[in-house]
Design an enzyme around this catalytic site. Structure first.
Site, PDB file in Angstrom:
ATOM      1  N   LYS A   1      -9.402   1.287  -5.587  1.00 47.73           N
ATOM      2  CA  LYS A   1     -10.099   0.755  -4.419  1.00 47.73           C
ATOM      3  C   LYS A   1     -10.958   1.870  -3.814  1.00 47.73           C
ATOM      4  O   LYS A   1     -10.686   3.050  -4.052  1.00 47.73           O
ATOM      5  CB  LYS A   1      -9.094   0.220  -3.393  1.00 47.73           C
ATOM      6  CG  LYS A   1      -8.089   1.259  -2.853  1.00 47.73           C
ATOM      7  CD  LYS A   1      -7.030   0.594  -1.979  1.00 47.73           C
ATOM      8  CE  LYS A   1      -6.113   1.637  -1.364  1.00 47.73           C
ATOM      9  NZ  LYS A   1      -5.024   1.019  -0.596  1.00 47.73           N
ATOM     10  N   HIS A   2     -12.045   1.557  -3.089  1.00 48.86           N
ATOM     11  CA  HIS A   2     -12.500   0.233  -2.661  1.00 48.86           C
ATOM     12  C   HIS A   2     -13.874   0.022  -3.269  1.00 48.86           C
ATOM     13  O   HIS A   2     -14.824   0.690  -2.858  1.00 48.86           O
ATOM     14  CB  HIS A   2     -12.568   0.163  -1.157  1.00 48.86           C
ATOM     15  CG  HIS A   2     -11.305   0.587  -0.453  1.00 48.86           C
ATOM     16  ND1 HIS A   2     -10.964   1.931  -0.266  1.00 48.86           N
ATOM     17  CD2 HIS A   2     -10.303  -0.133   0.106  1.00 48.86           C
ATOM     18  CE1 HIS A   2      -9.821   1.997   0.393  1.00 48.86           C
ATOM     19  NE2 HIS A   2      -9.380   0.759   0.626  1.00 48.86           N
TER      20      HIS A   2
ATOM     21  N   ARG B   1       4.251   2.667   2.867  1.00 48.81           N
ATOM     22  CA  ARG B   1       4.954   1.518   3.468  1.00 48.81           C
ATOM     23  C   ARG B   1       6.450   1.596   3.235  1.00 48.81           C
ATOM     24  O   ARG B   1       7.218   0.980   3.954  1.00 48.81           O
ATOM     25  CB  ARG B   1       4.422   0.204   2.892  1.00 48.81           C
ATOM     26  CG  ARG B   1       2.912   0.049   2.890  1.00 48.81           C
ATOM     27  CD  ARG B   1       2.292   0.199   4.255  1.00 48.81           C
ATOM     28  NE  ARG B   1       0.871  -0.116   4.227  1.00 48.81           N
ATOM     29  CZ  ARG B   1      -0.004   0.248   5.149  1.00 48.81           C
ATOM     30  NH1 ARG B   1       0.393   0.978   6.179  1.00 48.81           N
ATOM     31  NH2 ARG B   1      -1.274  -0.101   5.054  1.00 48.81           N
TER      32      ARG B   1
ATOM     33  N   HIS C   1     -12.123  -1.345   9.102  1.00 44.90           N
ATOM     34  CA  HIS C   1     -11.146  -2.122   9.870  1.00 44.90           C
ATOM     35  C   HIS C   1     -11.759  -2.623  11.178  1.00 44.90           C
ATOM     36  O   HIS C   1     -11.358  -3.665  11.703  1.00 44.90           O
ATOM     37  CB  HIS C   1      -9.914  -1.276  10.203  1.00 44.90           C
ATOM     38  CG  HIS C   1      -9.057  -0.963   9.021  1.00 44.90           C
ATOM     39  ND1 HIS C   1      -9.311   0.095   8.188  1.00 44.90           N
ATOM     40  CD2 HIS C   1      -7.943  -1.574   8.528  1.00 44.90           C
ATOM     41  CE1 HIS C   1      -8.390   0.132   7.228  1.00 44.90           C
ATOM     42  NE2 HIS C   1      -7.558  -0.869   7.414  1.00 44.90           N
TER      43      HIS C   1
ATOM     44  N   ASP D   1       0.860  -1.190   0.000  1.00 43.99           N
ATOM     45  CA  ASP D   1       0.000   0.000   0.000  1.00 43.99           C
ATOM     46  C   ASP D   1       0.892   1.234   0.000  1.00 43.99           C
ATOM     47  O   ASP D   1       1.285   1.712   1.061  1.00 43.99           O
ATOM     48  CB  ASP D   1      -0.881   0.043   1.256  1.00 43.99           C
ATOM     49  CG  ASP D   1      -1.940  -1.033   1.276  1.00 43.99           C
ATOM     50  OD1 ASP D   1      -2.927  -0.903   0.547  1.00 43.99           O
ATOM     51  OD2 ASP D   1      -1.786  -1.997   2.051  1.00 43.99           O
TER      52      ASP D   1
ATOM     53  N   ASP E   1     -10.054  -6.506  -0.080  1.00 44.16           N
ATOM     54  CA  ASP E   1      -9.356  -5.781   0.972  1.00 44.16           C
ATOM     55  C   ASP E   1      -8.923  -6.828   2.003  1.00 44.16           C
ATOM     56  O   ASP E   1      -9.320  -7.999   1.939  1.00 44.16           O
ATOM     57  CB  ASP E   1     -10.277  -4.725   1.586  1.00 44.16           C
ATOM     58  CG  ASP E   1      -9.511  -3.558   2.204  1.00 44.16           C
ATOM     59  OD1 ASP E   1      -8.293  -3.695   2.429  1.00 44.16           O
ATOM     60  OD2 ASP E   1     -10.124  -2.519   2.471  1.00 44.16           O
TER      61      ASP E   1
ATOM     62  N   ARG F   1      -7.316  10.321   1.863  1.00 43.35           N
ATOM     63  CA  ARG F   1      -6.866   9.275   0.938  1.00 43.35           C
ATOM     64  C   ARG F   1      -7.624   9.348  -0.382  1.00 43.35           C
ATOM     65  O   ARG F   1      -7.230   8.708  -1.361  1.00 43.35           O
ATOM     66  CB  ARG F   1      -7.047   7.902   1.574  1.00 43.35           C
ATOM     67  CG  ARG F   1      -6.208   7.687   2.832  1.00 43.35           C
ATOM     68  CD  ARG F   1      -6.633   6.436   3.568  1.00 43.35           C
ATOM     69  NE  ARG F   1      -6.432   5.241   2.758  1.00 43.35           N
ATOM     70  CZ  ARG F   1      -6.998   4.068   3.019  1.00 43.35           C
ATOM     71  NH1 ARG F   1      -7.837   3.956   4.037  1.00 43.35           N
ATOM     72  NH2 ARG F   1      -6.766   3.034   2.250  1.00 43.35           N
TER      73      ARG F   1
END
Length: 603
Positions: A235-236, A144, A248, A136, A321, A205
């Site tokens: 996404k998503h 990352r 999450h 990601d 995901d 985002r």
């Protein structure tokens, strides 16, 4: 809580947003000369190998064969193997996802060697197939791979800049650097249209709240990544932009009608498909208008097969995901989720909490007849097609000598700075207070929130801001007051402002009850001029008053904070404009700052 802004659309306009917008991406077999070769490979694979190709799994450690002991322990505890090489050998996984917290991304040369080690392990198996390595790397608040890689403005910042060329160039730079270290699938760009200021998981985002603008920027980034040799992932699906629940930790419900979905959520995905997107990621959200069963979209055949495959004509790779998220685990157990996802139309199963449970569940479903082997083969073929397109069969390894030539180059870093300057947005400038100079406001106190640092930061935001000001000739000191400053910390900040010419406050997701509001009010009351910088959501300005000026940086990564300081000091012009509306905190029907708002120094 601020009320979301929702578009009102007609059924005809909604239908036009989806139907006829893109030709189906599916091509006949004769148009895919590599398919016969790939099918021969599939015919020679065991059932276990086919199942493994559908999984993308995390693994701890900086090395494929010799990770640190703590990472070995974590792998044994969570996965049942010691190393990445053992993960590939036992489960024949088709993909591995890198995380900074899993110690996969220490530095570019280490990442490249980890990637090569994983490929060596994969090509030593009975059916030698390269691994598709992913991460990601959205940029902005989700990264990352950190410095010395080039860190670029995130989606909402690019939305503020509004330039397709900048979005495409940012993705090209990011893709070039990822490919150089062996990461060939990036879970970006975000295609969600953020129309809910209270959205806890998407927010900055997203490129913004205008479906057409988001669609154009998504397509630009798809082209940038994929021209650099990295599979982009929008996404998503079918759209996570209007929720106040983080998937999450829970299962969000999107209440859009089908017509609203078609006009608001669908256009960026339609645009991505038209641009040739390699993969699309599902959302763990319920959309009753699209599937009355209220299954999460990840497990919904009406959404993934009926809409994405059949209506939108998408025949590329569909990836879930992360399967460890509560949004997909709420309704079904971990053994059912991967099976239901495949039945819905998914190809890649991302990061299940237990690969042993998930892998064996899929294997058992095929042996019991719930899933046919032909269904499995269809997804394996899509995954292998993508690997072939990326050249992984020809050259699975990266050249270590090429890392320094591609990653964090002076040209890439300079372009990141230029792009960031074009995204910084001046929301408020009372009396033309900005820009300021060391001659007029040389002594500066920087206070504010110091949230956990994404990989794109070298230190707390207050320290980064103070350092950038000092480099420009100001005398700046930093005092971290935190996201929830205590009364004592606020008193300390007020005392530290005595004798200063300027106070800069970095604000972070200011709520109605946030003590950040008290911090700003107390500092304003001292009479020292206060400038605020919204270092994440631009909505902060609706809850803060009295400051002389407000800038929005859309993230607290170094590249965006340094750009904000250059704008504050007049070394760059504020060129960004809001990609989302900012409504009054007290009256959500009243828009304080509309989409497109952004001041210049001529105003």
């Amino acid at each position: 809580m601020q009320r979301r802004t929702l578009l009102t659309v007609t059924a005809a306009a909604a239908a036009a947003a989806v139907t006829g917008a893109v030709a189906p991406s599916a091509r006949a077999d004769q148009d895919r000369p590599q398919d016969d070769r790939l099918r021969r490979i599939i015919d020679g694979m065991s059932l276990e190998e086919k199942v493994g190709q559908l999984f993308v799994m995390r693994v701890y450690g900086h090395s494929a064969t010799a990770p640190d002991q703590a990472d070995i322990d974590a792998n044994l505890r969570e996965i049942g193997v010691r190393t990445a090489a053992e993960l590939v050998e036992r489960y024949r996984v088709g993909g591995i996802i890198y995380f900074a917290w899993a110690h996969n991304t220490r530095d570019p040369h280490q990442i490249a060697e980890l990637s090569n080690g994983i490929q060596r392990a994969a090509l030593a198996q009975p059916t030698p197939l390269p691994v598709l390595i992913s991460t990601d790397q959205e940029h902005g608040i989700v990264c990352r791979v950190g410095e010395p890689a080039t860190l670029l403005p995130g989606a909402m910042a690019l939305g503020a800049g509004g330039a397709h060329a900048d979005a495409r160039n940012a993705a090209r730079i990011a893709g070039t650097e990822l490919a150089a270290v062996g990461i060939r699938q990036n879970y970006a760009p975000v295609a969600d249209v953020n129309v809910n200021p209270a959205n806890p998981v998407i927010g900055v985002r997203s490129f913004g709240s205008d479906p057409k603008a988001v669609a154009g920027l998504v397509a630009a980034q798809v082209k940038g990544y994929q021209r650099a040799g990295v599979a982009a992932t929008s996404k998503h699906f079918p759209g996570h932009g209007d929720t106040a629940v983080d998937s999450h930790y829970g299962l969000p419900t999107i209440t859009h009608t089908r017509e609203q979905w078609a006009a608001l959520d669908a256009p960026p995905f339609v645009s991505a498909i038209a641009a040739g997107i390699d993969s699309i990621m599902t959302a763990h959200i319920v959309v009753p208008a699209l599937d009355p069963s209220e299954d999460p979209a990840t497990l919904s055949r009406p959404i993934l097969t009926g809409i994405l495959r059949e209506q939108l004509g998408y025949d590329g790779v569909v990836v879930t995901d992360a399967l460890g998220m509560e949004g997909v685990r709420t309704k079904y157990g971990d053994a059912r989720v991967p099976v239901l996802a495949l039945k819905a139309g998914v190809d890649q199963l991302l990061n299940p909490p237990s690969i042993d449970v998930a892998w064996n569940a899929v294997l058992r479903a095929v042996k019991d007849g719930e899933l046919t082997e032909e269904r499995l083969d269809a997804s394996v073929l899509r995954v292998l097609r993508l690997k072939a397109k990326l050249g992984l069969f020809r050259q699975p390894y990266v050249n270590p000598a090429g890392v320094d030539r591609a990653v964090g180059t002076p040209a890439h870093l300079a372009e990141a700075d230029r792009i960031a300057e074009r995204t910084t947005t001046l929301l408020l400038n009372e009396g033309g207070f900005l820009p300021v100079s060391p001659a007029s406001h040389g002594s500066v106190l920087v206070v504010g929130a110091d949230p956990a640092s994404p990989s794109g930061t070298t230190g707390p935001p207050t320290t980064t801001l103070a350092g950038a000001l000092t480099e420009l000739g100001f005398s700046a000191t930093a005092l971290s007051t935190g996201i929830t400053p205590t009364a004592a910390r606020i008193d300390e900040a007020v005392a530290a402002s005595a004798g200063k010419d300027l106070v800069v406050v970095g604000t972070y997701n200011v709520s109605a009850t946030s003590p950040q509001r008290t911090l700003v009010a107390r500092l304003v009351a001292t009479g020292v001029p206060v400038v605020t910088i919204a270092i994440r959501n631009p909505y902060d300005i609706a809850r803060i008053g009295g400051q002389r000026a407000t800038l929005a940086s859309y993230s607290w990564t170094d590249v965006e904070l340094r750009a904000a300081v250059r704008v504050l000091a007049g070394r760059a012009r504020p060129l960004g404009s809001l990609p989302v509306p900012i409504q009054s905190a007290d009256d959500p029907d009243r828009v304080l700052y509309p989409v497109g708002h952004g001041l210049s120094y001529d105003e």
